[in-house]
Motif scaffolding. Structure first.
Motif, PDB file in Angstrom:
ATOM      1  N   GLY A   1       0.813  -1.196   0.000  1.00  0.00           N
ATOM      2  CA  GLY A   1       0.000   0.000   0.000  1.00  0.00           C
ATOM      3  C   GLY A   1       0.851   1.252   0.000  1.00  0.00           C
ATOM      4  O   GLY A   1       2.080   1.204  -0.110  1.00  0.00           O
ATOM      5  N   ILE A   2       0.207   2.378   0.139  1.00  0.00           N
ATOM      6  CA  ILE A   2       0.935   3.655   0.125  1.00  0.00           C
ATOM      7  C   ILE A   2       1.711   3.841   1.417  1.00  0.00           C
ATOM      8  O   ILE A   2       2.891   4.225   1.405  1.00  0.00           O
ATOM      9  CB  ILE A   2      -0.056   4.819  -0.090  1.00  0.00           C
ATOM     10  CG1 ILE A   2      -0.772   4.658  -1.439  1.00  0.00           C
ATOM     11  CG2 ILE A   2       0.682   6.149  -0.031  1.00  0.00           C
ATOM     12  CD1 ILE A   2      -1.824   5.712  -1.696  1.00  0.00           C
ATOM     13  N   TYR A   3       1.073   3.566   2.557  1.00  0.00           N
ATOM     14  CA  TYR A   3       1.717   3.789   3.845  1.00  0.00           C
ATOM     15  C   TYR A   3       2.046   2.488   4.589  1.00  0.00           C
ATOM     16  O   TYR A   3       2.617   2.539   5.672  1.00  0.00           O
ATOM     17  CB  TYR A   3       0.826   4.654   4.746  1.00  0.00           C
ATOM     18  CG  TYR A   3       0.547   6.013   4.172  1.00  0.00           C
ATOM     19  CD1 TYR A   3       1.528   6.991   4.145  1.00  0.00           C
ATOM     20  CD2 TYR A   3      -0.713   6.314   3.641  1.00  0.00           C
ATOM     21  CE1 TYR A   3       1.268   8.250   3.605  1.00  0.00           C
ATOM     22  CE2 TYR A   3      -0.982   7.563   3.105  1.00  0.00           C
ATOM     23  CZ  TYR A   3       0.016   8.524   3.084  1.00  0.00           C
ATOM     24  OH  TYR A   3      -0.249   9.743   2.553  1.00  0.00           O
ATOM     25  N   TYR A   4       1.655   1.365   3.990  1.00  0.00           N
ATOM     26  CA  TYR A   4       1.847   0.101   4.702  1.00  0.00           C
ATOM     27  C   TYR A   4       2.097  -1.007   3.692  1.00  0.00           C
ATOM     28  O   TYR A   4       1.459  -1.060   2.627  1.00  0.00           O
ATOM     29  CB  TYR A   4       0.592  -0.234   5.531  1.00  0.00           C
ATOM     30  CG  TYR A   4       0.648  -1.563   6.240  1.00  0.00           C
ATOM     31  CD1 TYR A   4       1.375  -1.731   7.413  1.00  0.00           C
ATOM     32  CD2 TYR A   4      -0.015  -2.682   5.710  1.00  0.00           C
ATOM     33  CE1 TYR A   4       1.422  -2.949   8.055  1.00  0.00           C
ATOM     34  CE2 TYR A   4       0.030  -3.903   6.349  1.00  0.00           C
ATOM     35  CZ  TYR A   4       0.753  -4.035   7.519  1.00  0.00           C
ATOM     36  OH  TYR A   4       0.817  -5.244   8.160  1.00  0.00           O
ATOM     37  N   ARG A   5       3.030  -1.897   4.028  1.00  0.00           N
ATOM     38  CA  ARG A   5       3.278  -3.066   3.196  1.00  0.00           C
ATOM     39  C   ARG A   5       3.700  -4.238   4.080  1.00  0.00           C
ATOM     40  O   ARG A   5       4.316  -4.046   5.132  1.00  0.00           O
ATOM     41  CB  ARG A   5       4.346  -2.784   2.136  1.00  0.00           C
ATOM     42  CG  ARG A   5       5.728  -2.459   2.686  1.00  0.00           C
ATOM     43  CD  ARG A   5       6.682  -2.174   1.540  1.00  0.00           C
ATOM     44  NE  ARG A   5       8.019  -1.858   2.024  1.00  0.00           N
ATOM     45  CZ  ARG A   5       9.043  -1.558   1.238  1.00  0.00           C
ATOM     46  NH1 ARG A   5       8.871  -1.534  -0.078  1.00  0.00           N
ATOM     47  NH2 ARG A   5      10.224  -1.289   1.752  1.00  0.00           N
ATOM     48  N   THR A   6       3.330  -5.423   3.642  1.00  0.00           N
ATOM     49  CA  THR A   6       3.656  -6.607   4.429  1.00  0.00           C
ATOM     50  C   THR A   6       3.844  -7.791   3.497  1.00  0.00           C
ATOM     51  O   THR A   6       3.327  -7.816   2.370  1.00  0.00           O
ATOM     52  CB  THR A   6       2.547  -6.908   5.455  1.00  0.00           C
ATOM     53  OG1 THR A   6       2.952  -7.989   6.298  1.00  0.00           O
ATOM     54  CG2 THR A   6       1.243  -7.254   4.771  1.00  0.00           C
TER      55      THR A   6
END
Length: 293
Positions: free
Chosen positions: A49-54
């Motif tokens: 995502g824009i502010y989060y990645r996993t």
């Protein structure tokens, strides 16, 4: 968000240089030279995502027909010998992954986690010969089933936080903790030939304990600061980097192993005790760079 799945299986040519030369194992020679078999599956879940990645993976791997050899001094035979083992099977499974997020333009947080187990699932064959002329001394099976196949921690948790407080100042702090670590095991002292005598050094009716290493928490801190100013003729830049390692002053073995030499006569566990490599205590470094143009 997407899900991935991978499955693999391969066979590698056996290492002919590692073939047993012990005549007592001639009936197992063809089995020993079976190809190395590797198979596994990997199930992954990914989000960017824009502010989060996993990114997380669930895996299971199986290796069959592994082999190895080493040379050491054998106290029972009073000679330098070469030990060889083969047909060793291992099973590994676990979960690993990480996540990263930006709370705002100034703060970044990272997390990585792994849990896994790697075990030996059979009792491989082995032989020991004299080192100088390959005269056979003993052969049979190694009692390794259900012992750990890896000295890596079973559980690892790593966290990191970075703060860009200004255009010229950056701070960071990372931690790492590991649980359930075992030292590298010496396979040959667990041969069936010596198994009963080896166990007698411990409480009757109990399995001998594995050499488990203590858990430990490590922390590192860094600071990066830039300065710049002008004089009549030059533009000056100063870069300061400060780092403090192991701020919790954790003193534990980073690596440990059972010696290949062992007291096969009296089975004294402390005569050739395990070897340990310890990490540094709390320490730091300062780097200063000056530039002008």
């Amino acid at each position: 968000l997407y899900i991935s799945f991978n499955a693999s299986s391969q066979q590698l040519a056996p290492s002919w240089n590692e073939a047993f030369v012990n005549l007592a194992l001639q009936d197992k020679l063809s089995d020993f030279l079976l190809p190395l078999q590797e198979s596994g599956i990997d199930l992954g879940i990914h989000y960017l995502g824009i502010y989060y990645r996993t990114d997380w993976h669930l895996y299971h791997y199986l290796q069959k027909n592994q082999m190895g050899n080493t040379s050491f001094y054998h106290d029972y035979y009073n000679a330098f010998v070469q030990g060889r083992y083969g047909l060793l099977h291992t099973n590994s499974f676990g979960l690993e992954g990480g996540a990263e997020t930006n709370f705002n333009a100034l703060l970044n947080f990272q997390l990585a986690f792994s849990w896994g187990r790697s075990v030996i699932i059979n009792n491989p064959v082995y032989s020991i010969q004299l080192l100088n002329n390959a005269f056979p001394l003993e052969s049979g099976n190694l009692h390794l089933q259900n012992l750990p196949a890896s000295s890596s921690p079973a559980i690892v948790l790593v966290t990191g936080i970075n703060a860009q407080l200004s255009n010229s100042l950056r701070l960071g702090f990372t931690t790492q903790i590991g649980w359930n670590r075992y030292m590298e095991l010496d396979y040959y002292r667990r041969a069936f030939l010596w198994e009963k005598k080896y166990k007698k050094q411990y409480s009757e009716g109990k399995e001998y304990p594995l050499n488990q290493l203590p858990n430990g928490l490590f922390g590192n801190l860094f600071c990066n600061k830039n300065f710049q100013f002008k004089t009549a003729r030059f533009q000056h830049r100063i870069k300061l980097f400060l780092q403090v390692n192991n701020i919790f002053n954790t003193i534990i073995p980073l690596f440990a192993y059972e010696q290949s030499r062992y007291d096969y006569k009296t089975f004294d566990q402390l005569k050739f005790a395990p070897k340990y490599l310890y990490g540094l205590p709390r320490n730091g470094s300062i780097q200063l760079i000056y530039q002008f143009n």
